[in-house]
Design a protein around this motif. Structure first.
Motif, PDB file in Angstrom:
ATOM      1  N   SER A  66     -34.920 109.327  44.968  1.00 24.28           N
ATOM      2  CA  SER A  66     -35.779 108.181  44.650  1.00 24.28           C
ATOM      3  C   SER A  66     -35.116 107.289  43.607  1.00 24.28           C
ATOM      4  CB  SER A  66     -37.141 108.647  44.124  1.00 24.28           C
ATOM      5  OG  SER A  66     -37.845 109.333  45.116  1.00 24.28           O
ATOM      6  N   ALA A  67     -34.554 107.899  42.563  1.00 24.25           N
ATOM      7  CA  ALA A  67     -33.892 107.124  41.504  1.00 24.25           C
ATOM      8  C   ALA A  67     -32.709 106.350  42.071  1.00 24.25           C
ATOM      9  CB  ALA A  67     -33.441 108.056  40.379  1.00 24.25           C
ATOM     10  N   LYS A  68     -31.946 106.983  42.952  1.00 23.79           N
ATOM     11  CA  LYS A  68     -30.801 106.306  43.569  1.00 23.79           C
ATOM     12  C   LYS A  68     -31.273 105.144  44.445  1.00 23.79           C
ATOM     13  CE  LYS A  68     -26.707 107.120  46.358  1.00 23.79           C
ATOM     14  NZ  LYS A  68     -25.909 108.098  47.091  1.00 23.79           N
ATOM     15  N   ALA A  69     -32.309 105.379  45.244  1.00 25.62           N
ATOM     16  CA  ALA A  69     -32.829 104.333  46.131  1.00 25.62           C
ATOM     17  C   ALA A  69     -33.355 103.139  45.340  1.00 25.62           C
ATOM     18  CB  ALA A  69     -33.938 104.906  47.025  1.00 25.62           C
ATOM     19  N   LEU A  70     -33.905 103.391  44.151  1.00 25.67           N
ATOM     20  CA  LEU A  70     -34.420 102.319  43.303  1.00 25.67           C
ATOM     21  C   LEU A  70     -33.329 101.658  42.459  1.00 25.67           C
ATOM     22  CD1 LEU A  70     -37.724 104.061  42.224  1.00 25.67           C
ATOM     23  CD2 LEU A  70     -37.571 101.913  43.490  1.00 25.67           C
ATOM     24  N   GLY A  71     -32.119 102.207  42.532  1.00 26.56           N
ATOM     25  CA  GLY A  71     -31.007 101.625  41.786  1.00 26.56           C
ATOM     26  C   GLY A  71     -31.037 101.905  40.297  1.00 26.56           C
ATOM     27  N   PHE A  72     -31.700 102.979  39.893  1.00 28.15           N
ATOM     28  CA  PHE A  72     -31.769 103.310  38.473  1.00 28.15           C
ATOM     29  C   PHE A  72     -30.389 103.677  37.941  1.00 28.15           C
ATOM     30  CE2 PHE A  72     -36.475 104.884  38.462  1.00 28.15           C
ATOM     31  CZ  PHE A  72     -36.892 103.594  38.732  1.00 28.15           C
ATOM     32  N   LYS A  73     -30.111 103.302  36.726  1.00 27.97           N
ATOM     33  CA  LYS A  73     -28.867 103.633  36.033  1.00 27.97           C
ATOM     34  C   LYS A  73     -29.172 104.690  34.978  1.00 27.97           C
ATOM     35  CE  LYS A  73     -26.481  99.991  37.694  1.00 27.97           C
ATOM     36  NZ  LYS A  73     -26.534 100.091  39.105  1.00 27.97           N
ATOM     37  N   ASN A  74     -28.158 105.442  34.598  1.00 18.92           N
ATOM     38  CA  ASN A  74     -28.273 106.455  33.539  1.00 18.92           C
ATOM     39  C   ASN A  74     -29.372 107.484  33.824  1.00 18.92           C
ATOM     40  OD1 ASN A  74     -26.260 105.123  32.007  1.00 18.92           O
ATOM     41  ND2 ASN A  74     -27.807 103.670  31.306  1.00 18.92           N
ATOM     42  N   VAL A  75     -29.438 107.950  35.050  1.00 19.64           N
ATOM     43  CA  VAL A  75     -30.432 108.956  35.443  1.00 19.64           C
ATOM     44  C   VAL A  75     -29.973 110.320  34.929  1.00 19.64           C
ATOM     45  CG1 VAL A  75     -31.524 110.086  37.414  1.00 19.64           C
ATOM     46  CG2 VAL A  75     -31.073 107.627  37.477  1.00 19.64           C
ATOM     47  N   HIS A  76     -30.901 111.093  34.384  1.00 16.37           N
ATOM     48  CA  HIS A  76     -30.572 112.436  33.912  1.00 16.37           C
ATOM     49  C   HIS A  76     -30.089 113.289  35.074  1.00 16.37           C
ATOM     50  CE1 HIS A  76     -32.206 111.799  29.928  1.00 16.37           C
ATOM     51  NE2 HIS A  76     -33.311 111.314  30.469  1.00 16.37           N
TER      52      HIS A  76
END
Length: 82
Positions: A66-76
């Protein structure tokens, strides 16, 4: 509560190194949170049975996707979360 098993749920609020568990009744989202302002959020509900997290690896994989699909940066990483 619709399901009495959910009455005493605890919610983690805060960053991994600066948060704590709160009773369900104290859970809230700030109106300044990016998920409210921009609608960009991922969420996974995790259950604990007899002191063990149910299907943690599956939950974390879905959350990371989900974080990747939303383009989040600096994900734990999984290691940081666990």
């Amino acid at each position: 509560y619709e399901d009495p098993r959910n009455e005493h749920l605890l919610v983690w609020i805060g960053a991994p190194e600066h948060g704590r568990l709160y009773p369900r009744s104290m859970a809230a989202v700030s109106p300044w949170d990016s998920s409210v302002q921009g609608g960009d959020a991922g969420w996974e509900g995790i259950r604990v049975y007899r002191g063990k997290i149910l299907s943690l690896d599956k939950h974390l994989r879905r959350l990371m996707r989900s974080a990747k699909a939303l383009g989040f940066k600096n994900v734990h990483t999984k290691e940081q979360v666990t």
